[in-house]
Design an enzyme around this catalytic site. Structure first.
Site, PDB file in Angstrom:
ATOM      1  CE  LYS A   1     -12.584 -20.757  24.436  1.00 45.61           C
ATOM      2  NZ  LYS A   1     -13.143 -21.675  25.447  1.00 45.61           N
ATOM      3  CB  THR A   2      -6.155 -19.017  26.545  1.00 41.15           C
ATOM      4  OG1 THR A   2      -7.426 -18.354  26.619  1.00 41.15           O
ATOM      5  CG2 THR A   2      -5.058 -17.986  26.724  1.00 41.15           C
TER       6      THR A   2
ATOM      7  CD  GLU B   1      -9.201 -17.806  23.992  1.00 39.94           C
ATOM      8  OE1 GLU B   1      -9.955 -17.941  24.968  1.00 39.94           O
ATOM      9  OE2 GLU B   1      -8.035 -17.369  24.078  1.00 39.94           O
TER      10      GLU B   1
END
Length: 464
Positions: free
Chosen positions: A121-122, A165
């Protein structure tokens, strides 16, 4: 122009304001003009960055830190009910707002992209934030890590796009109503909150169901859990589904990933045309993250060739295969990987980058519950390294579980043929690793806890 500040967030107080998710929301609110305050357990560069924006940051937790005129108290799932500031909020009848609700309020009125998945995600959110900024679209963004370029995890932008996110760990990603949702993968994790894979699927289905009518789901065509999710949401008639990956069935097909040392060259097939661009981090999984970002931007109407070129400007996120330095011919790199799939992906990426060099790993398990459920798989992943040292479990928010220690990982690693050593004294690690390393080796510090602190210390020992 982005909307203003919701009334409940005009004078917020954040408990644990130094956390990656919390600090990002606090920064955006401060940049929008809110009077922001909060507390954290210790001083940090994040606390200083917040103060530079006019935020009041207290160190330590005490009832007196909460101002009488606070409009709300913002908490994450990690804040315990007996926190003195939370207790004081109840006494003053100050509303308590979960971090995800605060973020959802900031996203209202904007074209939002929410990036979800058990891992990646990051990086994917960061690639989008960098690329959209490079294209002068002035996005707002909230990321779970600090970008290498702008050096921040969040920003309020003047444009109409918000990239965030979306955290599945506590189901908080169900609060968002994105125009584009990215699902990178769906795997079993967060064992304190999910009892089964079926619960995780249900949670992701709810998240996808919140995409605005006519919006788009960008989802992996390769990962088994993501493919299953597509089957479960295919009856949502208002949802456009765009798949990406190496599969022949993918709408955005990854044709080739060519390693170039600590970077990769990626060729995709999009709309019947080939498009090649550079990703400034190594490994196939990061290349696929970049393709997910590309597909999401295209879903918002951004030309693919412009976006691909801009993604090439992404230089990494702290703790995502971040080069910490080199000493005595040894490179030290830091990885946030703590789930077996992430560990395997980063180790394979570094194995490709290492070529003939040795790969040495310093691994710190994260959470007792995760180790209990996935410790065997963690140990098996470490077999990809030439040698590893394993620290004690980093507990974070959890209390110990009887009988669950890092020995579970060490034993599994040895059974998989790994050269692995348990080191219980964290302070001894720099000397141990410096004694193991030889010129040309790569040292990888790995885990979601404070193992990241060891990189500079290892470099110091190597230098001396």
């Amino acid at each position: 122009m982005a909307p203003g500040i919701p009334a409940a967030l005009e004078r917020p107080h954040f408990i644990g304001i130094g956390g990656a998710g919390m600090s990002g929301i606090a920064k955006i609110l401060a940049q929008r003009g809110a009077k922001v305050a909060g507390s954290d357990s210790k001083e940090s560069a994040t606390a200083e960055a917040l103060r530079a924006l006019g935020v009041t940051v207290h160190i330590g937790h005490a009832a007196g830190h909460l101002a009488d005129d606070a409009s709300c108290v913002v908490v994450s799932s990690a804040i315990r009910p007996d926190n003195p500031e939370l207790v004081r909020a109840a006494e003053l009848s100050v509303p308590v707002v979960h971090r995800s609700d605060a973020l959802a309020a900031l996203m209202q009125g904007l074209r939002s992209i929410a990036v979800a998945g058990t891992h990646g995600k990051t990086t994917t959110t960061s690639m989008l934030a960098v690329a959209l900024s490079e294209l002068a679209l002035e996005p707002s963004y909230a990321i779970g890590g600090d970008l290498e370029g702008p050096g921040t995890n969040a920003a309020h932008g003047g444009g109409d796009i918000f990239v965030a996110e979306a955290d599945e760990s506590d189901r908080s990603f169900q609060k968002y109503d994105p125009e584009v949702a990215i699902v990178l993968n769906v795997e079993l994790d967060h064992h304190a909150n999910y009892a089964s894979m079926e619960e995780i699927y249900d949670s992701f289905e709810t998240f996808v169901g919140k995409v605005v009518p006519g919006g788009t789901l960008v989802v992996s065509a390769d990962q088994q859990g993501a493919v299953e999710l597509v089957q479960r949401v295919r009856d949502i008639s208002s949802l456009n589904v765009v798949t990406y990956g190496a599969s022949d069935t993918a709408d955005v097909r990854v044709h080739k990933v060519t390693p170039r040392g600590l970077t990769s060259e990626v060729t995709v097939v999009l709309g019947g045309k080939y498009l090649t661009f550079t990703v400034s981090v190594p490994g196939s999984h990061y290349a696929h993250n970049a393709v997910a970002a590309l597909a999401a931007g295209v879903a918002l109407g951004i030309p693919a060739h412009n976006l691909a070129s801009a993604i090439g400007k992404y230089t990494g996120v702290k703790r995502r295969l971040q080069l910490k330095g080199e000493a005595a011919g040894v490179q030290v790199i830091d990885s946030y990987a703590h789930h077996p799939t992430e560990m395997t992906a980063d180790l394979e990426a570094m194995r490709g980058a290492a070529s003939e060099a040795r790969l040495l790993v310093v691994f710190q398990p994260h959470l007792f519950s995760r180790t209990q459920e996935l410790g065997t798989e963690m140990g098996q992943a470490l077999a990809l390294a030439d040698a590893s040292v394993v620290l004690d479990i980093y507990p974070a928010r959890e209390d110990p579980i009887p009988g669950i220690t890092s020995t579970l990982i060490v034993d599994a690693a040895k059974a998989a043929g790994a050269d692995v050593t348990a080191v219980h004294d964290k302070a001894a690690i720099p000397a141990v690793v410096a004694g193991m390393a030889k010129p040309g080796d790569l040292v990888l510090t790995m885990g979601a806890g404070d193992v990241t602190d060891l990189g500079p210390q290892i470099l110091d020992h190597l230098s001396s």
